[in-house]
Structure formats: C-alpha cells, structure tokens
Write a protein that holds these residues in place. Structure first.
Motif: not given
Lengths: 140, 140
Positions: A36-52
């Motif tokens: 239901m969500l698919a945030p980007a990653r920076q290494g292992l960490n999740r980066i959520y966008s405005h759309r997320d």
DNA sequence: TTGCTCCTCACGTCACGTGAGGTGGC
DNA sequence: TTGCTCCTCACGTCACGTGAGGTGGC
C-alpha cells in the motif's frame, strides 16, 4: 528546475509521518509489506514523498471508517489508475453507502450494550446499598 | 431424589447451545480451552449442564458489552467464589462503569466516521452528476 | 453402507505489538 | 565511545474460522 524541494518535493522520515498522523513505524512498514506504500530508500532507510504521505492519509482515513486494509488497498489502486475518476467515484460511493449501514448497525449494538451496562450498574449499586452499611464483610 | 432431570438437571449437546445462543461449536470449544467452561463428557462428546449454560450466557453477554475474554473469565471466577456477592459486585460495578465510558467513546468515533462518510458520499454524488449525463466514459 | 453429529489437531486470519540483534551518522 | 534513529526478522496477540482426517450410534 532545482533538485531541491519546491513544497511538493519535500520528503519525510518514518518518524515524522508517525508523529504527524499518530501511528507507529511498525504500522507504516506493515502497510508497505501489503503493497500500500512504496517509499524510496536511502541505504536501508525509508524516504517518504509527498505522495506517499497522501496515500498514508487515505489509509488512515479508511481505517477510521472501519474499512479493512484490503478494501482500502483497492480504492487506492483505483485512484491511481482511474484518471477520469468515474469508475473510482462509483465504486467508492457504493462502498461508502454500504459502510454507513454497517456503522449504523454497530452503533445500535453499542447503544444496546450501554443500556444493558447501565441497567447492570443500577442493580449492582442497589445490591451494594442493601449489603453495604453494616455488613460483616463490608470493607474497612 | 431421582437421577434424572428435575428441570435444572437437564443437559445440552454442543449443537443445542449453539443454536440457542447463535454461536459456533468452535467458539464453545475455544472458551473451554481458556478454562471458562468445563462440560462433562460422555466418551469424547461434551455434555453441558444447566450451570454450563448459565456461564455461557454470561460469556456472551460480556462479549456483547465489549469485554475481552480474559476479563469475563475473571468476573466468572469471582462469581463462583464470592458467596456474599460483595467483592464481586464492587468489582463488576467498577468495570462496568469504565466500560460504559469506553463504549461511549467508540460511539463517538463511529458517529464521526458516519459523518465523514456522508460528506464523502455527497461529494461523490456531485462529482458523478457533473461527470455523468454525456461523459464519453459513462456506463451504457 | 450411508448420514449425521461429534471429535481432535493444527494452520490461517486480521492488524499490528514487541522484543532481539544489528547498522549508520552525528 | 555514547546516543539516537533507523533497520530486518520473527514470534506473540486476540477470538475464533476452516479444513483435514477420524469416530460413534442410529
């Protein structure tokens, strides 16, 4: 065009979204596991966008309305695909109308339960009053 | 005294209780596994007494009130031990009053959800009306 | 022999909670 | 080096549902 945030380009950490929406990181990861969500990653960490963030908002709103995640998921996908909004609107409308009926029934059940509890409370208070003042086992 | 049923001596099969109370056999076995019921046996088959039936009635009533099985279990045990009914009454009274507050909060949540849904329904109907009559993708 | 009701495991469901054990950058 | 936040398993929770596979008495 700059690479950096023009308002909608802003990103969020998992903790930031959790605080904003009052949910747990585990929940966000769980929704991600469900697709239901698919945030980007920076290494292992999740980066959520405005759309997320927008999707998360809808997920939580659906939950408050008592919809199961599977259905929220469907509505989310529909929104993604259906550009005119016609199919989406018709489907959501139908589902929402159903859900209103479901919630009204739940409210009825709760009202009955409260009435039942209030009656029980009244009986117990009466019982304690009879038993109370100078009963051998009364406390203190 | 006869060995056979003097009204309170009546016994019930699992199916009979399920039909009477509208629950499943699995549920009764589950409550038994939790130690909340302890029917007699005839071979492998369960034989429920009049008292088992009384306990089941209370279990289901507690469930309708939204109490977790663990708490229903406690209240059940209390009833068994506490002959004067004093401790039991005090404890139940407190718990019931709490539960009323909990249920009132739940009803509030439901009311908000219904209001939210009704607003969404209104918006969707409007959207469909605008989109509707002679839109290229309108159905039929 | 067929049907019916009963039985006992035991895994599945739903939406996460809760450690255990480990990493990365200030 | 200490702290902080992040991470990935993976088992636990709650109240059962749902087969699978088998038994007993009419």
């Amino acid at each position: 065009m700059s690479v950096e945030p023009s308002r909608a380009g802003r990103t969020f950490t998992i903790r930031q979204l959790c605080e904003e929406f009052g949910c747990t990181a585990r929940a966000l990861r769980f929704y991600e596991g469900k697709g239901m969500l698919a945030p980007a990653r920076q290494g292992l960490n999740r980066i959520y966008s405005h759309r997320d963030r927008g999707r998360l908002r809808l997920i939580l709103r659906g939950k408050r309305m008592g919809l199961p995640l599977s259905e929220i998921h469907e509505l989310l996908e529909l929104r993604e695909v259906d550009h005119t909004g016609l199919h989406q609107a018709a489907r959501s409308l139908h589902r929402f109308q159903q859900q209103i009926v479901t919630l009204q029934a739940q409210r009825q059940d709760i009202d009955f339960a409260i009435a039942d509890l209030e009656e029980a409370v009244a009986r117990l208070e009466q019982h304690l009053a009879n038993l109370g003042p100078n009963h051998p086992e009364s406390p203190q």
